[in-house]
Each structure stands twice: as C-alpha cells, then as structure tokens.
Design a protein around this motif. Structure first.
Motif, mmCIF file in Angstrom:
data_model
loop_
_atom_site.group_PDB
_atom_site.id
_atom_site.type_symbol
_atom_site.label_atom_id
_atom_site.label_comp_id
_atom_site.label_asym_id
_atom_site.label_seq_id
_atom_site.Cartn_x
_atom_site.Cartn_y
_atom_site.Cartn_z
ATOM 1 N N LEU A 69 0.854 -0.993 0.146
ATOM 2 C CA LEU A 69 0.013 -0.166 -0.030
ATOM 3 C C LEU A 69 0.987 1.114 -0.076
ATOM 4 O O LEU A 69 0.482 2.383 0.223
ATOM 5 C CB LEU A 69 -0.969 -0.185 1.210
ATOM 6 C CG LEU A 69 -1.913 -1.335 1.297
ATOM 7 C CD1 LEU A 69 -2.677 -1.210 2.502
ATOM 8 C CD2 LEU A 69 -3.053 -1.266 -0.085
ATOM 9 N N ARG A 70 2.163 1.325 -0.511
ATOM 10 C CA ARG A 70 3.186 2.205 -0.348
ATOM 11 C C ARG A 70 3.250 2.798 -1.497
ATOM 12 O O ARG A 70 3.554 4.088 -1.800
ATOM 13 C CB ARG A 70 4.427 1.865 0.073
ATOM 14 C CG ARG A 70 4.184 1.313 1.497
ATOM 15 C CD ARG A 70 5.516 1.112 2.153
ATOM 16 N NE ARG A 70 6.348 0.214 1.372
ATOM 17 C CZ ARG A 70 6.879 -1.146 2.131
ATOM 18 N NH1 ARG A 70 7.041 -0.989 3.329
ATOM 19 N NH2 ARG A 70 7.628 -1.850 1.483
ATOM 20 N N ARG A 71 2.940 2.248 -2.839
ATOM 21 C CA ARG A 71 3.142 2.773 -4.251
ATOM 22 C C ARG A 71 2.051 2.132 -5.102
ATOM 23 O O ARG A 71 1.473 1.113 -4.960
ATOM 24 C CB ARG A 71 4.601 2.230 -4.788
ATOM 25 C CG ARG A 71 5.763 2.443 -3.977
ATOM 26 C CD ARG A 71 6.099 3.945 -4.142
ATOM 27 N NE ARG A 71 7.096 4.479 -3.238
ATOM 28 C CZ ARG A 71 8.103 5.288 -3.508
ATOM 29 N NH1 ARG A 71 8.237 5.684 -5.143
ATOM 30 N NH2 ARG A 71 8.993 5.490 -2.892
ATOM 31 N N ALA A 72 1.942 3.071 -6.274
ATOM 32 C CA ALA A 72 0.638 2.706 -7.178
ATOM 33 C C ALA A 72 1.748 1.899 -8.501
ATOM 34 O O ALA A 72 2.575 2.456 -8.783
ATOM 35 C CB ALA A 72 0.135 3.828 -7.780
ATOM 36 N N LEU A 73 0.894 0.679 -8.779
ATOM 37 C CA LEU A 73 1.474 -0.229 -9.535
ATOM 38 C C LEU A 73 0.960 0.345 -11.040
ATOM 39 O O LEU A 73 1.420 -0.295 -12.268
ATOM 40 C CB LEU A 73 1.583 -1.469 -9.519
ATOM 41 C CG LEU A 73 2.225 -1.933 -8.188
ATOM 42 C CD1 LEU A 73 1.635 -3.562 -7.905
ATOM 43 C CD2 LEU A 73 3.607 -1.891 -8.567
ATOM 44 N N LEU A 74 -0.225 0.906 -11.069
ATOM 45 C CA LEU A 74 -0.834 1.525 -12.268
ATOM 46 C C LEU A 74 -1.614 2.803 -12.416
ATOM 47 O O LEU A 74 -2.218 3.101 -11.215
ATOM 48 C CB LEU A 74 -2.021 0.270 -12.763
ATOM 49 C CG LEU A 74 -2.868 0.728 -13.765
ATOM 50 C CD1 LEU A 74 -2.103 0.203 -15.147
ATOM 51 C CD2 LEU A 74 -4.286 0.100 -13.788
ATOM 52 N N GLY A 75 -0.969 3.596 -13.225
ATOM 53 C CA GLY A 75 -1.908 4.868 -13.356
ATOM 54 C C GLY A 75 -2.499 4.966 -14.881
ATOM 55 O O GLY A 75 -2.503 4.172 -15.375
ATOM 56 N N ASP A 76 -2.929 6.280 -14.957
ATOM 57 C CA ASP A 76 -3.589 6.608 -16.093
ATOM 58 C C ASP A 76 -2.823 6.414 -17.671
ATOM 59 O O ASP A 76 -3.683 5.683 -18.515
ATOM 60 C CB ASP A 76 -4.155 7.879 -16.227
ATOM 61 C CG ASP A 76 -3.360 8.960 -15.994
ATOM 62 O OD1 ASP A 76 -1.973 8.848 -15.920
ATOM 63 O OD2 ASP A 76 -3.509 10.314 -16.499
ATOM 64 N N MET A 77 -1.564 6.692 -17.696
ATOM 65 C CA MET A 77 -1.188 6.499 -18.893
ATOM 66 C C MET A 77 -0.804 4.943 -19.180
ATOM 67 O O MET A 77 -1.120 4.506 -20.362
ATOM 68 C CB MET A 77 0.225 7.185 -18.945
ATOM 69 C CG MET A 77 0.176 8.619 -18.777
ATOM 70 S SD MET A 77 1.660 9.743 -19.121
ATOM 71 C CE MET A 77 2.629 9.139 -17.435
ATOM 72 N N LEU A 78 -0.445 4.277 -18.288
ATOM 73 C CA LEU A 78 -0.400 2.639 -18.608
ATOM 74 C C LEU A 78 -1.951 2.347 -18.700
ATOM 75 O O LEU A 78 -2.080 1.129 -19.684
ATOM 76 C CB LEU A 78 0.165 2.030 -17.283
ATOM 77 C CG LEU A 78 1.762 2.228 -17.102
ATOM 78 C CD1 LEU A 78 2.503 1.324 -16.187
ATOM 79 C CD2 LEU A 78 2.462 2.376 -18.329
ATOM 80 N N ALA A 79 -2.846 2.504 -18.120
ATOM 81 C CA ALA A 79 -4.194 2.133 -18.334
ATOM 82 C C ALA A 79 -4.598 2.395 -19.577
ATOM 83 O O ALA A 79 -5.360 1.604 -20.350
ATOM 84 C CB ALA A 79 -5.200 2.471 -17.059
ATOM 85 N N GLU A 80 -4.468 3.417 -20.153
ATOM 86 C CA GLU A 80 -4.950 4.059 -21.575
ATOM 87 C C GLU A 80 -4.042 3.145 -22.576
ATOM 88 O O GLU A 80 -4.616 2.867 -23.570
ATOM 89 C CB GLU A 80 -4.426 5.719 -21.626
ATOM 90 C CG GLU A 80 -5.083 6.200 -23.021
ATOM 91 C CD GLU A 80 -6.314 6.015 -23.062
ATOM 92 O OE1 GLU A 80 -7.029 5.731 -24.100
ATOM 93 O OE2 GLU A 80 -7.278 6.427 -22.192
ATOM 94 N N LYS A 81 -2.927 3.065 -22.308
ATOM 95 C CA LYS A 81 -2.089 2.123 -23.109
ATOM 96 C C LYS A 81 -2.511 0.629 -23.287
ATOM 97 O O LYS A 81 -2.817 0.090 -24.321
ATOM 98 C CB LYS A 81 -0.809 2.112 -22.758
ATOM 99 C CG LYS A 81 0.399 1.890 -23.869
ATOM 100 C CD LYS A 81 1.893 2.098 -23.430
ATOM 101 C CE LYS A 81 2.118 3.560 -23.791
ATOM 102 N NZ LYS A 81 3.439 3.536 -23.678
ATOM 103 N N ALA A 82 -2.656 -0.039 -21.975
ATOM 104 C CA ALA A 82 -3.468 -1.100 -22.165
ATOM 105 C C ALA A 82 -4.948 -1.120 -22.773
ATOM 106 O O ALA A 82 -5.161 -2.295 -23.646
ATOM 107 C CB ALA A 82 -3.741 -1.631 -20.412
#
Length: 162
Positions: A69-82
């Motif tokens: 719960l200390r870092r985000a493994l996915l954000g908007d740019m990677l989600a958009e690419k996916a």
C-alpha cells in the motif's frame, strides 16, 4: 462482454474459486474477464509497463504487488495504453493512482486501494509465473472474471448462462 460473477459461480460451482473480498473497482468497465497473464513485482511496475505495450486481446493482467500500500503499480497512462492494446482488464494486488482518469478508461481495473506515489523503475519482476494472493492461486493461461460482486478464477473459459 458483460460478466456477472454470481451467475458464473452458480453455473460452474465445481470450476470457480472466489477471491477474498478486498478489491475495489477503479476502471471504466464494471465487468471484465479473460485469459490470465501474471506479473509478480514489488513497488516496481517496469513489467506492467512492458506488458500493456503488448497486444492484450482477450487477456487480463494479474499483478501480484505483494499487497503493498506504499506505491501505485498502475496509473492513467499505462491504463490508457492497455485499453488501446485491447486488454480486457488488470487486477492489481496493490495500489493504483489517477483514479478519476481510470474510471473514464475503457478497461477493467480492480485493486486494493489508491495511492498517489509512483513506483521506482528498476526492471525487477517476474512474468507469467504462478502467483497466489487473496486465497486463490492464479495460473498463467487460466481465466479470471471480475465485476462489482467480486473476482473469480477458473482453469477454463466460462460463458454466461442464459
């Protein structure tokens, strides 16, 4: 395709396993499902970045982030690419960020929580290894289905009863 996990559980009681209820829906799709591609990583989303660049038609990325719960493994740019590359969804045993944008992206995203900090990119992680969390083992090539009721896994593809 719209999946309803309670209906799948009722139709395939001997095939499915339900993931412990700890995930929340952050994506623009309420339900998603497909063949499992796994990543095991800890506070480093280098492999996530590599995989969302690949064609993901009919596939779901299952990311075992160790429940961090200390870092985000996915954000908007990677989600958009996916989404652009045809991935059905991403399940993150860890955090995501840019949640307002994730909710507008045509991608299923389930994760434990949101966190504003990005990860370090050290190139550390394992691709397509068996991972286990939330009481379930995820095998690459098996299938996962998710909706607002929860997440289930199956060794073979399931079709909605009806």
């Amino acid at each position: 395709m719209q999946y309803v996990t309670p209906d799948l559980c009722d139709a395939y009681p001997d095939l499915v396993q339900a993931v412990e209820p700890m995930f929340a829906n952050f994506g623009g799709r309420d339900s998603f499902g497909g063949q499992i591609v796994t990543i095991k990583c800890h506070e480093d989303n280098s492999l996530v970045k590599e995989q969302v660049d690949q064609p993901g038609e009919g596939k779901v990325l299952v990311v075992d982030g160790g429940g961090s719960l200390r870092r985000a493994l996915l954000g908007d740019m990677l989600a958009e690419k996916a989404a652009k590359n045809g991935w059905e969804g991403i399940v993150v045993y860890g955090c995501v960020r840019d949640v307002d944008m994730l909710a507008q992206t045509d991608l299923g995203v389930q994760a434990l929580a949101s966190h504003p900090m990005k990860t370090d990119k050290r190139g550390i992680g394992d691709l397509n290894v068996v991972v286990a969390f939330a009481g379930v083992t995820f095998h690459p090539g098996h299938y996962v289905y998710a909706d607002n009721n929860g997440i289930i896994v199956s060794p073979q593809p399931l079709s909605m009863p009806g």
